[in-house]
Write a protein that holds these residues in place. Structure first.
Motif, PDB file in Angstrom:
ATOM      1  N   UNK A   1       0.823  -1.209   0.000  1.00  0.00           N
ATOM      2  CA  UNK A   1       0.000   0.000   0.000  1.00  0.00           C
ATOM      3  C   UNK A   1       0.859   1.261   0.000  1.00  0.00           C
ATOM      4  N   UNK A   2       1.994   1.225   0.678  1.00  0.00           N
ATOM      5  CA  UNK A   2       2.854   2.403   0.791  1.00  0.00           C
ATOM      6  C   UNK A   2       3.723   2.631  -0.448  1.00  0.00           C
ATOM      7  N   UNK A   3       3.880   1.596  -1.262  1.00  0.00           N
ATOM      8  CA  UNK A   3       4.747   1.695  -2.441  1.00  0.00           C
ATOM      9  C   UNK A   3       3.986   1.227  -3.676  1.00  0.00           C
TER      10      UNK A   3
ATOM     11  N   UNK B   1      -5.958   1.715   8.017  1.00  0.00           N
ATOM     12  CA  UNK B   1      -5.853   3.172   7.991  1.00  0.00           C
ATOM     13  C   UNK B   1      -5.327   3.665   6.650  1.00  0.00           C
ATOM     14  N   UNK B   2      -4.347   2.977   6.087  1.00  0.00           N
ATOM     15  CA  UNK B   2      -3.826   3.361   4.775  1.00  0.00           C
ATOM     16  C   UNK B   2      -4.928   3.320   3.714  1.00  0.00           C
ATOM     17  N   UNK B   3      -5.744   2.275   3.756  1.00  0.00           N
ATOM     18  CA  UNK B   3      -6.858   2.177   2.801  1.00  0.00           C
ATOM     19  C   UNK B   3      -7.860   3.297   3.045  1.00  0.00           C
ATOM     20  N   UNK B   4      -8.187   3.555   4.299  1.00  0.00           N
ATOM     21  CA  UNK B   4      -9.098   4.657   4.626  1.00  0.00           C
ATOM     22  C   UNK B   4      -8.556   5.986   4.130  1.00  0.00           C
ATOM     23  N   UNK B   5      -7.236   6.133   4.129  1.00  0.00           N
ATOM     24  CA  UNK B   5      -6.609   7.388   3.727  1.00  0.00           C
ATOM     25  C   UNK B   5      -6.319   7.463   2.236  1.00  0.00           C
ATOM     26  N   UNK B   6      -6.759   6.455   1.471  1.00  0.00           N
ATOM     27  CA  UNK B   6      -6.696   6.549   0.021  1.00  0.00           C
ATOM     28  C   UNK B   6      -5.773   5.591  -0.695  1.00  0.00           C
ATOM     29  N   UNK B   7      -4.959   4.812   0.019  1.00  0.00           N
ATOM     30  CA  UNK B   7      -4.082   3.848  -0.644  1.00  0.00           C
ATOM     31  C   UNK B   7      -4.913   2.692  -1.205  1.00  0.00           C
ATOM     32  N   UNK B   8      -4.450   2.110  -2.294  1.00  0.00           N
ATOM     33  CA  UNK B   8      -5.237   1.082  -2.963  1.00  0.00           C
ATOM     34  C   UNK B   8      -4.361  -0.090  -3.425  1.00  0.00           C
ATOM     35  N   UNK B   9      -4.993  -1.265  -3.542  1.00  0.00           N
ATOM     36  CA  UNK B   9      -4.410  -2.452  -4.144  1.00  0.00           C
ATOM     37  C   UNK B   9      -5.314  -2.897  -5.277  1.00  0.00           C
TER      38      UNK B   9
END
Length: 296
Positions: free
Chosen positions: A173-175, A219-227
Protein backbone atom coordinates in the motif's frame (compact mmCIF):
# COMPACT_ATOMS: atom_id res chain seq x y z
CA UNK A 1 22.40 -17.68 -16.95
CA UNK A 2 23.63 -19.34 -13.81
CA UNK A 3 21.31 -19.52 -10.84
CA UNK A 4 23.88 -17.74 -8.70
CA UNK A 5 27.59 -17.20 -8.53
CA UNK A 6 28.47 -16.51 -4.88
CA UNK A 7 32.02 -15.27 -4.52
CA UNK A 8 34.43 -17.11 -2.27
CA UNK A 9 35.72 -13.70 -1.19
CA UNK A 10 32.72 -11.38 -1.43
CA UNK A 11 33.13 -7.61 -1.48
CA UNK A 12 32.02 -5.72 1.63
CA UNK A 13 28.23 -5.71 1.59
CA UNK A 14 28.03 -8.34 -1.14
CA UNK A 15 26.04 -11.48 -0.30
CA UNK A 16 27.87 -14.62 0.73
CA UNK A 17 26.10 -17.97 0.28
CA UNK A 18 26.11 -19.79 3.62
CA UNK A 19 23.82 -22.57 2.38
CA UNK A 20 23.38 -24.05 -1.10
CA UNK A 21 21.09 -27.06 -1.55
CA UNK A 22 19.55 -28.63 -4.63
CA UNK A 23 15.76 -28.59 -4.32
CA UNK A 24 13.08 -29.69 -6.84
CA UNK A 25 15.47 -29.13 -9.72
CA UNK A 26 16.30 -25.64 -8.51
CA UNK A 27 18.54 -24.35 -5.76
CA UNK A 28 17.80 -23.19 -2.23
CA UNK A 29 20.23 -20.59 -0.95
CA UNK A 30 20.72 -18.74 2.30
CA UNK A 31 22.81 -15.60 1.97
CA UNK A 32 24.52 -13.37 4.50
CA UNK A 33 25.56 -9.79 3.82
CA UNK A 34 26.46 -6.60 5.61
CA UNK A 35 23.57 -4.15 5.50
CA UNK A 36 24.26 -0.45 5.27
CA UNK A 37 20.61 0.21 6.12
CA UNK A 38 20.45 -1.66 9.42
CA UNK A 39 24.16 -1.43 10.26
CA UNK A 40 24.22 -5.17 10.94
CA UNK A 41 24.83 -8.47 9.22
CA UNK A 42 21.59 -9.71 7.66
CA UNK A 43 20.48 -13.05 6.23
CA UNK A 44 17.92 -13.91 3.59
CA UNK A 45 16.81 -17.12 1.89
CA UNK A 46 16.43 -17.36 -1.88
CA UNK A 47 14.94 -20.24 -3.86
CA UNK A 48 15.84 -20.21 -7.56
CA UNK A 49 13.67 -22.46 -9.75
CA UNK A 50 15.13 -24.59 -12.57
CA UNK A 51 14.06 -21.95 -15.11
CA UNK A 52 16.48 -19.53 -13.45
CA UNK A 53 19.38 -21.28 -15.17
CA UNK A 54 18.29 -19.80 -18.51
CA UNK A 55 16.92 -16.39 -17.58
CA UNK A 56 15.51 -14.05 -14.99
CA UNK A 57 12.35 -15.13 -13.20
CA UNK A 58 9.58 -13.22 -11.38
CA UNK A 59 9.99 -12.79 -7.64
CA UNK A 60 7.65 -13.48 -4.72
CA UNK A 61 8.68 -12.11 -1.33
CA UNK A 62 7.58 -13.81 1.87
CA UNK A 63 7.63 -11.81 5.10
CA UNK A 64 7.52 -13.95 8.23
CA UNK A 65 5.91 -13.30 11.58
CA UNK A 66 6.91 -12.69 15.18
CA UNK A 67 9.93 -14.67 16.47
CA UNK A 68 10.75 -15.97 12.97
CA UNK A 69 13.85 -15.76 10.79
CA UNK A 70 14.41 -16.44 7.10
CA UNK A 71 14.40 -20.13 7.98
CA UNK A 72 10.77 -20.64 9.01
CA UNK A 73 9.12 -20.23 5.62
CA UNK A 74 12.03 -21.85 3.83
CA UNK A 75 11.92 -25.05 5.90
CA UNK A 76 8.27 -25.35 6.94
CA UNK A 77 6.01 -24.01 4.18
CA UNK A 78 6.80 -26.53 1.45
CA UNK A 79 6.70 -23.80 -1.19
CA UNK A 80 9.66 -24.83 -3.33
CA UNK A 81 7.89 -27.62 -5.25
CA UNK A 82 5.22 -25.27 -6.59
CA UNK A 83 7.67 -22.42 -7.13
CA UNK A 84 9.81 -24.78 -9.21
CA UNK A 85 6.81 -25.70 -11.35
CA UNK A 86 5.76 -22.07 -11.80
CA UNK A 87 9.25 -20.65 -12.28
CA UNK A 88 9.12 -18.28 -9.31
CA UNK A 89 12.06 -16.97 -7.30
CA UNK A 90 11.18 -16.95 -3.58
CA UNK A 91 12.86 -14.46 -1.26
CA UNK A 92 12.48 -14.71 2.53
CA UNK A 93 14.25 -11.99 4.54
CA UNK A 94 14.82 -12.01 8.27
CA UNK A 95 12.28 -10.24 10.49
CA UNK A 96 14.60 -7.79 12.25
CA UNK A 97 18.20 -6.68 12.58
CA UNK A 98 20.31 -8.80 14.93
CA UNK A 99 23.62 -8.46 16.74
CA UNK A 100 25.19 -7.73 20.10
CA UNK A 101 24.56 -3.98 19.89
CA UNK A 102 20.99 -4.29 18.58
CA UNK A 103 18.48 -3.49 21.35
CA UNK A 104 15.82 -6.02 22.29
CA UNK A 105 12.63 -5.93 24.32
CA UNK A 106 13.75 -4.88 27.81
CA UNK A 107 11.51 -7.54 29.34
CA UNK A 108 12.59 -10.25 26.91
CA UNK A 109 9.09 -10.54 25.42
CA UNK A 110 8.65 -12.26 22.06
CA UNK A 111 6.44 -9.59 20.49
CA UNK A 112 8.92 -6.73 20.25
CA UNK A 113 12.57 -6.15 19.39
CA UNK A 114 14.57 -9.03 17.95
CA UNK A 115 12.41 -11.05 15.56
CA UNK A 116 9.74 -8.34 15.62
CA UNK A 117 10.80 -5.48 13.37
CA UNK A 118 7.24 -4.90 12.04
CA UNK A 119 8.61 -3.98 8.60
CA UNK A 120 8.88 -0.25 9.30
CA UNK A 121 11.61 2.32 9.93
CA UNK A 122 11.72 3.21 13.61
CA UNK A 123 11.97 6.88 14.50
CA UNK A 124 12.47 6.63 18.27
CA UNK A 125 15.68 5.89 20.19
CA UNK A 126 17.21 3.41 20.70
CA UNK A 127 15.38 1.60 17.91
CA UNK A 128 15.93 4.08 15.07
CA UNK A 129 19.61 3.23 14.60
CA UNK A 130 19.09 -0.39 13.46
CA UNK A 131 15.36 -1.06 13.09
CA UNK A 132 14.92 0.13 9.49
CA UNK A 133 13.24 -2.88 7.95
CA UNK A 134 11.09 -0.99 5.44
CA UNK A 135 14.08 0.72 3.86
CA UNK A 136 16.01 -2.53 3.97
CA UNK A 137 13.33 -4.55 2.14
CA UNK A 138 12.19 -1.86 -0.28
CA UNK A 139 15.51 -0.23 -1.17
CA UNK A 140 18.60 -2.19 -0.19
CA UNK A 141 17.69 -5.85 -0.35
CA UNK A 142 16.24 -5.83 -3.90
CA UNK A 143 19.61 -4.64 -5.21
CA UNK A 144 21.40 -7.33 -3.23
CA UNK A 145 19.01 -10.00 -4.50
CA UNK A 146 19.31 -8.85 -8.11
CA UNK A 147 23.08 -9.21 -7.89
CA UNK A 148 22.92 -12.69 -6.37
CA UNK A 149 20.18 -14.59 -8.22
CA UNK A 150 18.36 -14.33 -11.59
CA UNK A 151 15.45 -12.26 -10.28
CA UNK A 152 13.27 -10.15 -12.57
CA UNK A 153 12.71 -7.10 -10.41
CA UNK A 154 10.17 -5.71 -12.87
CA UNK A 155 7.80 -8.49 -11.74
CA UNK A 156 7.44 -8.74 -7.98
CA UNK A 157 4.74 -10.09 -5.69
CA UNK A 158 4.64 -10.07 -1.90
CA UNK A 159 2.99 -12.18 0.76
CA UNK A 160 3.43 -12.76 4.47
CA UNK A 161 2.15 -14.30 7.68
CA UNK A 162 0.86 -12.56 10.81
CA UNK A 163 3.29 -9.67 11.44
CA UNK A 164 4.62 -10.44 7.96
CA UNK A 165 1.09 -10.29 6.57
CA UNK A 166 0.87 -6.81 8.04
CA UNK A 167 4.21 -6.06 6.37
CA UNK A 168 3.10 -7.36 2.99
CA UNK A 169 -0.07 -5.29 3.07
CA UNK A 170 1.48 -2.06 4.30
CA UNK A 171 4.55 -2.17 2.06
CA UNK A 172 2.37 -2.81 -0.99
CA UNK A 173 0.00 0.00 0.00
CA UNK A 174 2.85 2.40 0.79
CA UNK A 175 4.75 1.70 -2.44
CA UNK A 176 2.16 1.58 -5.22
CA UNK A 177 3.33 -0.07 -8.40
CA UNK A 178 6.14 -2.00 -6.73
CA UNK A 179 4.21 -5.26 -6.30
CA UNK A 180 1.94 -6.71 -8.97
CA UNK A 181 0.34 -9.14 -6.51
CA UNK A 182 -0.31 -9.19 -2.76
CA UNK A 183 -1.54 -11.91 -0.40
CA UNK A 184 -1.42 -12.77 3.28
CA UNK A 185 -1.89 -15.55 5.80
CA UNK A 186 -3.58 -14.43 9.04
CA UNK A 187 -2.28 -10.86 8.81
CA UNK A 188 -2.34 -8.36 11.65
CA UNK A 189 -4.97 -6.35 9.82
CA UNK A 190 -4.92 -3.21 11.96
CA UNK A 191 -1.96 -2.92 14.34
CA UNK A 192 -3.38 0.34 15.68
CA UNK A 193 -6.19 -1.72 17.17
CA UNK A 194 -4.45 -4.71 18.74
CA UNK A 195 -1.99 -5.26 21.62
CA UNK A 196 0.89 -6.45 19.42
CA UNK A 197 0.63 -3.42 17.18
CA UNK A 198 0.02 -0.84 19.89
CA UNK A 199 3.17 -1.98 21.69
CA UNK A 200 5.33 -2.03 18.56
CA UNK A 201 4.08 1.15 16.92
CA UNK A 202 4.20 3.06 20.18
CA UNK A 203 7.81 2.10 20.84
CA UNK A 204 9.14 2.33 17.29
CA UNK A 205 7.23 5.44 16.20
CA UNK A 206 6.34 7.27 19.42
CA UNK A 207 3.11 8.10 21.19
CA UNK A 208 1.45 10.11 18.38
CA UNK A 209 -1.14 7.72 16.95
CA UNK A 210 -1.42 9.86 13.82
CA UNK A 211 2.04 8.62 12.82
CA UNK A 212 0.87 5.05 13.21
CA UNK A 213 -1.68 5.35 10.39
CA UNK A 214 1.06 5.13 7.77
CA UNK A 215 1.83 1.59 8.99
CA UNK A 216 -1.70 0.23 9.45
CA UNK A 217 -3.29 -1.43 6.42
CA UNK A 218 -6.83 -0.44 7.29
CA UNK A 219 -5.85 3.17 7.99
CA UNK A 220 -3.83 3.36 4.78
CA UNK A 221 -6.86 2.18 2.80
CA UNK A 222 -9.10 4.66 4.63
CA UNK A 223 -6.61 7.39 3.73
CA UNK A 224 -6.70 6.55 0.02
CA UNK A 225 -4.08 3.85 -0.64
CA UNK A 226 -5.24 1.08 -2.96
CA UNK A 227 -4.41 -2.45 -4.14
CA UNK A 228 -5.54 -4.06 -7.38
CA UNK A 229 -6.67 -7.20 -5.55
CA UNK A 230 -5.90 -9.10 -2.37
CA UNK A 231 -6.00 -12.75 -1.27
CA UNK A 232 -6.15 -13.50 2.47
CA UNK A 233 -6.47 -16.83 4.26
CA UNK A 234 -7.46 -16.89 7.93
CA UNK A 235 -7.89 -19.97 10.10
CA UNK A 236 -11.04 -20.02 12.22
CA UNK A 237 -9.23 -21.88 15.05
CA UNK A 238 -6.45 -19.29 15.21
CA UNK A 239 -5.92 -18.37 18.86
CA UNK A 240 -4.98 -14.81 17.89
CA UNK A 241 -7.99 -14.22 15.62
CA UNK A 242 -10.20 -12.02 17.79
CA UNK A 243 -7.66 -10.14 19.90
CA UNK A 244 -4.79 -9.52 17.48
CA UNK A 245 -5.65 -10.21 13.83
CA UNK A 246 -9.18 -8.82 13.28
CA UNK A 247 -9.73 -9.63 9.59
CA UNK A 248 -13.22 -8.12 9.79
CA UNK A 249 -11.61 -4.67 9.93
CA UNK A 250 -9.69 -5.36 6.72
CA UNK A 251 -12.80 -6.76 5.08
CA UNK A 252 -14.76 -3.62 5.93
CA UNK A 253 -11.98 -1.28 4.76
CA UNK A 254 -11.63 -3.09 1.42
CA UNK A 255 -15.39 -3.17 0.87
CA UNK A 256 -15.68 0.58 1.47
CA UNK A 257 -12.73 1.32 -0.82
CA UNK A 258 -13.81 -1.07 -3.58
CA UNK A 259 -10.68 -3.21 -3.31
CA UNK A 260 -11.37 -6.78 -4.54
CA UNK A 261 -10.65 -8.92 -1.47
CA UNK A 262 -10.81 -12.70 -1.42
CA UNK A 263 -10.96 -13.48 2.30
CA UNK A 264 -11.11 -17.23 2.91
CA UNK A 265 -11.97 -18.30 6.44
CA UNK A 266 -10.48 -21.77 6.67
CA UNK A 267 -12.45 -23.89 9.11
CA UNK A 268 -10.43 -25.49 11.91
CA UNK A 269 -7.01 -24.12 10.91
CA UNK A 270 -4.75 -22.41 13.45
CA UNK A 271 -1.88 -19.89 13.23
CA UNK A 272 0.91 -22.37 12.52
CA UNK A 273 2.96 -23.26 9.48
CA UNK A 274 0.74 -26.30 9.02
CA UNK A 275 -1.90 -23.75 8.03
CA UNK A 276 0.50 -21.97 5.68
CA UNK A 277 1.67 -25.23 4.11
CA UNK A 278 -1.95 -26.20 3.44
CA UNK A 279 -2.66 -23.14 1.29
CA UNK A 280 0.69 -21.86 0.05
CA UNK A 281 0.14 -23.47 -3.35
CA UNK A 282 -3.02 -21.42 -3.86
CA UNK A 283 -1.13 -18.26 -3.01
CA UNK A 284 1.79 -19.01 -5.32
CA UNK A 285 -0.58 -19.73 -8.21
CA UNK A 286 -2.39 -16.45 -7.44
CA UNK A 287 0.92 -14.61 -7.66
CA UNK A 288 2.05 -16.48 -10.77
CA UNK A 289 -1.10 -15.45 -12.66
CA UNK A 290 -0.70 -11.81 -11.71
CA UNK A 291 3.01 -11.75 -12.50
CA UNK A 292 2.42 -13.41 -15.84
CA UNK A 293 -0.16 -10.76 -16.67
CA UNK A 294 2.31 -8.06 -15.61
CA UNK A 295 4.74 -9.29 -18.26
CA UNK A 296 2.26 -8.94 -21.11
Amino acid sequence: MAAANPSANPKPGAPEAVLTSRCFGGTQYVFRHRSETTGTDMRFAAFVPPQGETGKRPVVWFLAGLTCTEENFTVKAGAQRVAAELGLVLIAPDTSPRGEDVPDDPDGAYDFGLGAGFYLDATQPPWARHYRMESYIIRELPEVVAGAVPADMTRQGIMGHSMGGHGALTLALRHPGRFASVSAFAPIASPMNCPWGEKALGAYLGADRAAWRAHDACALIEDGARLRALLVDQGTADGFLQNQLKPDLLEAACAKAGIPLTLRRQEGYDHSYFFIASFVEDHLRWHARALSAAAS
